[in-house]
Design a protein around this motif. Sequence first.
Motif, PDB file in Angstrom:
ATOM      1  N   THR A  25      42.418  38.294  29.834  1.00 38.42           N
ATOM      2  CA  THR A  25      41.956  39.672  29.513  1.00 38.42           C
ATOM      3  C   THR A  25      40.871  40.475  28.664  1.00 38.42           C
ATOM      4  N   LYS A  26      40.935  40.315  27.740  1.00 39.55           N
ATOM      5  CA  LYS A  26      39.915  40.303  25.950  1.00 39.55           C
ATOM      6  C   LYS A  26      39.033  39.873  26.960  1.00 39.55           C
ATOM      7  N   THR A  27      38.915  39.020  26.842  1.00 36.17           N
ATOM      8  CA  THR A  27      38.044  38.139  27.342  1.00 36.17           C
ATOM      9  C   THR A  27      36.921  38.686  28.493  1.00 36.17           C
ATOM     10  N   LEU A  28      38.117  39.733  29.557  1.00 35.03           N
ATOM     11  CA  LEU A  28      37.434  41.074  30.319  1.00 35.03           C
ATOM     12  C   LEU A  28      36.338  41.977  29.984  1.00 35.03           C
ATOM     13  N   ALA A  29      37.543  42.221  28.930  1.00 35.14           N
ATOM     14  CA  ALA A  29      37.111  43.635  27.746  1.00 35.14           C
ATOM     15  C   ALA A  29      35.959  44.002  27.790  1.00 35.14           C
ATOM     16  N   LYS A  30      35.615  41.860  26.647  1.00 36.52           N
ATOM     17  CA  LYS A  30      34.474  41.864  25.947  1.00 36.52           C
ATOM     18  C   LYS A  30      33.198  42.391  26.850  1.00 36.52           C
ATOM     19  N   ALA A  31      33.460  41.354  28.236  1.00 42.40           N
ATOM     20  CA  ALA A  31      32.699  41.602  28.954  1.00 42.40           C
ATOM     21  C   ALA A  31      32.213  42.616  29.782  1.00 42.40           C
ATOM     22  N   ASP A  35      31.014  50.990  37.587  1.00 43.11           N
ATOM     23  CA  ASP A  35      30.096  50.522  37.058  1.00 43.11           C
ATOM     24  C   ASP A  35      31.114  49.121  36.734  1.00 43.11           C
ATOM     25  N   ILE A  36      32.278  49.997  36.125  1.00 42.83           N
ATOM     26  CA  ILE A  36      33.517  48.824  35.990  1.00 42.83           C
ATOM     27  C   ILE A  36      33.249  47.817  37.146  1.00 42.83           C
ATOM     28  N   ILE A  37      33.205  48.666  38.094  1.00 41.52           N
ATOM     29  CA  ILE A  37      34.396  47.485  39.375  1.00 41.52           C
ATOM     30  C   ILE A  37      32.729  46.801  40.050  1.00 41.52           C
ATOM     31  N   THR A  38      32.343  47.614  39.483  1.00 42.76           N
ATOM     32  CA  THR A  38      30.836  46.985  40.214  1.00 42.76           C
ATOM     33  C   THR A  38      30.366  45.341  39.311  1.00 42.76           C
ATOM     34  N   THR A  39      30.903  45.779  37.898  1.00 45.39           N
ATOM     35  CA  THR A  39      30.168  44.327  36.839  1.00 45.39           C
ATOM     36  C   THR A  39      31.188  42.992  37.440  1.00 45.39           C
ATOM     37  N   LEU A  40      31.963  43.720  37.327  1.00 46.34           N
ATOM     38  CA  LEU A  40      33.775  43.140  37.782  1.00 46.34           C
ATOM     39  C   LEU A  40      33.491  42.787  39.285  1.00 46.34           C
ATOM     40  N   SER A  41      32.706  43.035  39.905  1.00 40.37           N
ATOM     41  CA  SER A  41      32.484  42.430  41.493  1.00 40.37           C
ATOM     42  C   SER A  41      31.437  41.348  40.760  1.00 40.37           C
ATOM     43  N   LYS A  42      30.243  41.681  40.239  1.00 46.50           N
ATOM     44  CA  LYS A  42      28.945  40.369  39.804  1.00 46.50           C
ATOM     45  C   LYS A  42      29.952  39.621  39.458  1.00 46.50           C
ATOM     46  N   ILE A  43      31.124  39.545  38.145  1.00 48.94           N
ATOM     47  CA  ILE A  43      31.624  38.394  37.467  1.00 48.94           C
ATOM     48  C   ILE A  43      32.533  37.490  38.520  1.00 48.94           C
ATOM     49  N   TYR A  44      33.018  38.153  39.452  1.00 47.52           N
ATOM     50  CA  TYR A  44      34.045  37.269  40.694  1.00 47.52           C
ATOM     51  C   TYR A  44      32.867  36.812  42.298  1.00 47.52           C
ATOM     52  N   LYS A  45      31.747  37.376  41.845  1.00 47.34           N
ATOM     53  CA  LYS A  45      31.158  36.569  43.149  1.00 47.34           C
ATOM     54  C   LYS A  45      31.545  37.127  44.304  1.00 47.34           C
ATOM     55  N   VAL A  46      32.288  38.835  44.717  1.00 50.54           N
ATOM     56  CA  VAL A  46      32.745  39.427  45.411  1.00 50.54           C
ATOM     57  C   VAL A  46      31.829  40.798  45.809  1.00 50.54           C
ATOM     58  N   GLU A  55      35.511  44.109  48.231  1.00 48.79           N
ATOM     59  CA  GLU A  55      36.599  43.639  48.168  1.00 48.79           C
ATOM     60  C   GLU A  55      37.839  43.703  47.549  1.00 48.79           C
ATOM     61  N   PHE A  56      37.921  44.326  46.784  1.00 52.41           N
ATOM     62  CA  PHE A  56      38.983  45.842  45.403  1.00 52.41           C
ATOM     63  C   PHE A  56      39.996  46.241  46.622  1.00 52.41           C
ATOM     64  N   TYR A  57      39.088  46.847  47.078  1.00 49.36           N
ATOM     65  CA  TYR A  57      40.095  47.690  48.341  1.00 49.36           C
ATOM     66  C   TYR A  57      40.941  47.219  49.526  1.00 49.36           C
ATOM     67  N   GLY A  58      40.524  45.588  49.233  1.00 45.50           N
ATOM     68  CA  GLY A  58      41.184  45.027  50.276  1.00 45.50           C
ATOM     69  C   GLY A  58      40.405  45.177  51.381  1.00 45.50           C
ATOM     70  N   HIS A  59      38.974  45.846  51.767  1.00 43.19           N
ATOM     71  CA  HIS A  59      38.199  45.524  52.811  1.00 43.19           C
ATOM     72  C   HIS A  59      38.072  44.105  53.568  1.00 43.19           C
ATOM     73  N   GLU A  60      37.872  42.753  53.678  1.00 43.92           N
ATOM     74  CA  GLU A  60      37.171  41.667  53.333  1.00 43.92           C
ATOM     75  C   GLU A  60      38.169  40.834  53.525  1.00 43.92           C
ATOM     76  N   PRO A  61      37.884  39.811  54.738  1.00 38.02           N
ATOM     77  CA  PRO A  61      39.377  39.339  54.100  1.00 38.02           C
ATOM     78  C   PRO A  61      39.001  37.643  53.422  1.00 38.02           C
ATOM     79  N   ARG A  62      38.568  37.922  52.138  1.00 40.97           N
ATOM     80  CA  ARG A  62      38.033  37.183  51.239  1.00 40.97           C
ATOM     81  C   ARG A  62      39.460  37.089  50.338  1.00 40.97           C
ATOM     82  N   MET A  63      39.718  38.520  50.375  1.00 44.56           N
ATOM     83  CA  MET A  63      41.183  37.982  49.318  1.00 44.56           C
ATOM     84  C   MET A  63      41.934  36.574  50.745  1.00 44.56           C
TER      85      MET A  63
END
Length: 92
Positions: free
Chosen positions: A22-28, A49-60, A64-72
């Motif tokens: 969590t500390k690593t993500l907070a810093k990123a 903006d946070i969700i967009t950055t997280l999606s780039k970090i995880y390449k999703v 997908e953060f809202y469960g709309h895609e089968p990748r989960m």
Amino acid sequence: MRGERMLCNRIKQFRTYNKIETKTLAKALNIEHSQYLKFETGEEMPDIDIITTLSKIYKVTVSEFYGHEPRMLELQNNDNPPLKYPDEYDTL
């Protein structure tokens, strides 16, 4: 409310699956560690903006953060390698 709970769960699920602290993500994300923890517990909702950055970090996708895609479903299969994030986040 249901969507918010799902978002919090997905944020934590992606992080733990990728074995990022969590500390690593907070810093990123350029936020305080305590603020990031609030995203995972649902005490605070991240902005787009946070969700967009997280999606780039995880390449999703953001959806997908809202469960709309089968990748989960990959998160439920332990035989899959961890999700890879873009090179710009290789230092995480």
